[in-house]
Write a protein that holds these residues in place. Structure first.
Motif, PDB file in Angstrom:
ATOM      1  N   MET A   1       1.738   2.242   7.730  1.00 35.83           N
ATOM      2  CA  MET A   1       1.584   1.859   6.344  1.00 35.83           C
ATOM      3  C   MET A   1       2.615   2.650   5.542  1.00 35.83           C
ATOM      4  SD  MET A   1      -1.799   2.178   4.017  1.00 35.83           S
ATOM      5  CE  MET A   1      -2.673   0.680   4.038  1.00 35.83           C
ATOM      6  N   THR A   2       3.391   1.930   4.780  1.00 32.38           N
ATOM      7  CA  THR A   2       4.430   2.579   3.985  1.00 32.38           C
ATOM      8  C   THR A   2       3.833   3.107   2.690  1.00 32.38           C
ATOM      9  OG1 THR A   2       5.028   0.582   2.827  1.00 32.38           O
ATOM     10  CG2 THR A   2       6.169   0.990   4.920  1.00 32.38           C
ATOM     11  N   THR A   3       4.602   3.881   1.985  1.00 36.65           N
ATOM     12  CA  THR A   3       4.157   4.464   0.727  1.00 36.65           C
ATOM     13  C   THR A   3       3.887   3.381  -0.303  1.00 36.65           C
ATOM     14  OG1 THR A   3       5.587   6.335   1.229  1.00 36.65           O
ATOM     15  CG2 THR A   3       4.719   6.201  -0.993  1.00 36.65           C
ATOM     16  N   GLU A   4       4.713   2.355  -0.293  1.00 39.62           N
ATOM     17  CA  GLU A   4       4.530   1.259  -1.241  1.00 39.62           C
ATOM     18  C   GLU A   4       3.239   0.497  -0.950  1.00 39.62           C
ATOM     19  OE1 GLU A   4       6.704  -2.864  -2.282  1.00 39.62           O
ATOM     20  OE2 GLU A   4       8.022  -1.140  -2.020  1.00 39.62           O
ATOM     21  N   GLU A   5       2.943   0.235   0.323  1.00 35.87           N
ATOM     22  CA  GLU A   5       1.701  -0.450   0.694  1.00 35.87           C
ATOM     23  C   GLU A   5       0.486   0.415   0.373  1.00 35.87           C
ATOM     24  OE1 GLU A   5       2.366  -1.180   4.803  1.00 35.87           O
ATOM     25  OE2 GLU A   5       3.271  -3.140   4.459  1.00 35.87           O
ATOM     26  N   HIS A   6       0.648   1.713   0.597  1.00 39.11           N
ATOM     27  CA  HIS A   6      -0.437   2.640   0.298  1.00 39.11           C
ATOM     28  C   HIS A   6      -0.746   2.642  -1.200  1.00 39.11           C
ATOM     29  CE1 HIS A   6      -3.170   5.861   1.017  1.00 39.11           C
ATOM     30  NE2 HIS A   6      -2.483   6.758   0.315  1.00 39.11           N
ATOM     31  N   ALA A   7       0.247   2.647  -2.040  1.00 35.50           N
ATOM     32  CA  ALA A   7       0.056   2.621  -3.494  1.00 35.50           C
ATOM     33  C   ALA A   7      -0.571   1.300  -3.924  1.00 35.50           C
ATOM     34  CB  ALA A   7       1.383   2.845  -4.200  1.00 35.50           C
ATOM     35  N   GLN A   8      -0.131   0.215  -3.291  1.00 36.06           N
ATOM     36  CA  GLN A   8      -0.687  -1.099  -3.632  1.00 36.06           C
ATOM     37  C   GLN A   8      -2.169  -1.171  -3.228  1.00 36.06           C
ATOM     38  OE1 GLN A   8       1.331  -4.326  -1.634  1.00 36.06           O
ATOM     39  NE2 GLN A   8       1.381  -5.519  -3.537  1.00 36.06           N
ATOM     40  N   PHE A   9      -2.528  -0.604  -2.079  1.00 37.01           N
ATOM     41  CA  PHE A   9      -3.922  -0.588  -1.637  1.00 37.01           C
ATOM     42  C   PHE A   9      -4.785   0.243  -2.586  1.00 37.01           C
ATOM     43  CE2 PHE A   9      -7.318   1.443   0.829  1.00 37.01           C
ATOM     44  CZ  PHE A   9      -8.012   0.308   1.224  1.00 37.01           C
ATOM     45  N   ARG A  10      -4.273   1.390  -3.019  1.00 34.94           N
ATOM     46  CA  ARG A  10      -5.023   2.215  -3.963  1.00 34.94           C
ATOM     47  C   ARG A  10      -5.207   1.501  -5.284  1.00 34.94           C
ATOM     48  NH1 ARG A  10      -2.220   7.878  -3.857  1.00 34.94           N
ATOM     49  NH2 ARG A  10      -2.499   7.521  -6.073  1.00 34.94           N
ATOM     50  N   GLN A  11      -4.212   0.727  -5.716  1.00 35.60           N
ATOM     51  CA  GLN A  11      -4.306  -0.022  -6.966  1.00 35.60           C
ATOM     52  C   GLN A  11      -5.407  -1.084  -6.872  1.00 35.60           C
ATOM     53  OE1 GLN A  11      -2.664   0.585  -9.706  1.00 35.60           O
ATOM     54  NE2 GLN A  11      -3.370  -1.167 -10.879  1.00 35.60           N
ATOM     55  N   GLN A  12      -5.524  -1.746  -5.739  1.00 36.98           N
ATOM     56  CA  GLN A  12      -6.528  -2.782  -5.572  1.00 36.98           C
ATOM     57  C   GLN A  12      -7.931  -2.188  -5.380  1.00 36.98           C
ATOM     58  OE1 GLN A  12      -5.126  -5.059  -2.266  1.00 36.98           O
ATOM     59  NE2 GLN A  12      -3.580  -6.147  -3.452  1.00 36.98           N
ATOM     60  N   ALA A  13      -8.038  -1.020  -4.765  1.00 37.44           N
ATOM     61  CA  ALA A  13      -9.325  -0.423  -4.471  1.00 37.44           C
ATOM     62  C   ALA A  13      -9.875   0.399  -5.637  1.00 37.44           C
ATOM     63  CB  ALA A  13      -9.208   0.472  -3.237  1.00 37.44           C
ATOM     64  N   ARG A  14      -9.140   0.499  -6.703  1.00 37.62           N
ATOM     65  CA  ARG A  14      -9.573   1.310  -7.841  1.00 37.62           C
ATOM     66  C   ARG A  14     -10.846   0.709  -8.457  1.00 37.62           C
ATOM     67  NH1 ARG A  14      -5.223   2.590 -12.334  1.00 37.62           N
ATOM     68  NH2 ARG A  14      -4.329   3.657 -10.568  1.00 37.62           N
ATOM     69  N   LEU A  15     -11.810   1.565  -8.780  1.00 36.89           N
ATOM     70  CA  LEU A  15     -13.077   1.096  -9.326  1.00 36.89           C
ATOM     71  C   LEU A  15     -12.967   0.767 -10.809  1.00 36.89           C
ATOM     72  CD1 LEU A  15     -15.561   3.523  -7.569  1.00 36.89           C
ATOM     73  CD2 LEU A  15     -15.076   1.150  -7.016  1.00 36.89           C
ATOM     74  N   THR A  16     -12.166   1.491 -11.528  1.00 33.54           N
ATOM     75  CA  THR A  16     -12.019   1.232 -12.956  1.00 33.54           C
ATOM     76  C   THR A  16     -10.839   0.297 -13.169  1.00 33.54           C
ATOM     77  OG1 THR A  16     -10.614   3.167 -13.235  1.00 33.54           O
ATOM     78  CG2 THR A  16     -12.965   3.464 -13.614  1.00 33.54           C
ATOM     79  N   PRO A  17     -11.029  -0.730 -13.994  1.00 33.93           N
ATOM     80  CA  PRO A  17      -9.941  -1.678 -14.216  1.00 33.93           C
ATOM     81  C   PRO A  17      -8.847  -1.061 -15.098  1.00 33.93           C
ATOM     82  CG  PRO A  17     -11.810  -2.242 -15.580  1.00 33.93           C
ATOM     83  CD  PRO A  17     -12.230  -1.108 -14.692  1.00 33.93           C
TER      84      PRO A  17
END
Length: 105
Positions: A1-17
């Protein structure tokens, strides 16, 4: 998993919009105010229902005990009319118990 994919996953998994724009904030405010008013309205209706139910129960109890209250009034009036009232104090002499060595006859 690249850094960009990791950041994108964290953005989608965030609980607060993400912070909403002006339109989203206004809509949230209007919705919150409407829910607050509806909750207040329903609580007032519930309070009115409880008050009416309590008054109905008190009226029913008053109606069912009217004969007993009449009898109590008549009994109190009859006792007061006979003129027989006892008031005073009771003075009692205390007698010491007999010593354990003596027999009572």
């Amino acid at each position: 998993m690249t850094t960009e994919e990791h950041a994108q996953f964290r953005q989608q998994a965030r609980l607060t919009p993400q912070p909403a724009g002006l339109l989203g904030k206004m809509l949230a405010f209007m919705l919150s105010a409407a829910l607050l008013v509806l909750g207040f309205m329903f609580s007032l209706v519930a309070l009115a229902v409880v008050a009416v139910g309590g008054l109905a129960l008190a009226g029913w109890l008053w109606w069912k005990t009217r004969r007993l209250r009449k009898q109590l009034r008549e009994a109190a009036t009859a006792k007061a009319d006979d003129g027989y009232v006892i008031e005073g104090e009771v003075i009692r002499d205390y007698e010491a118990p007999a010593p354990a060595g003596r027999l009572l006859r």
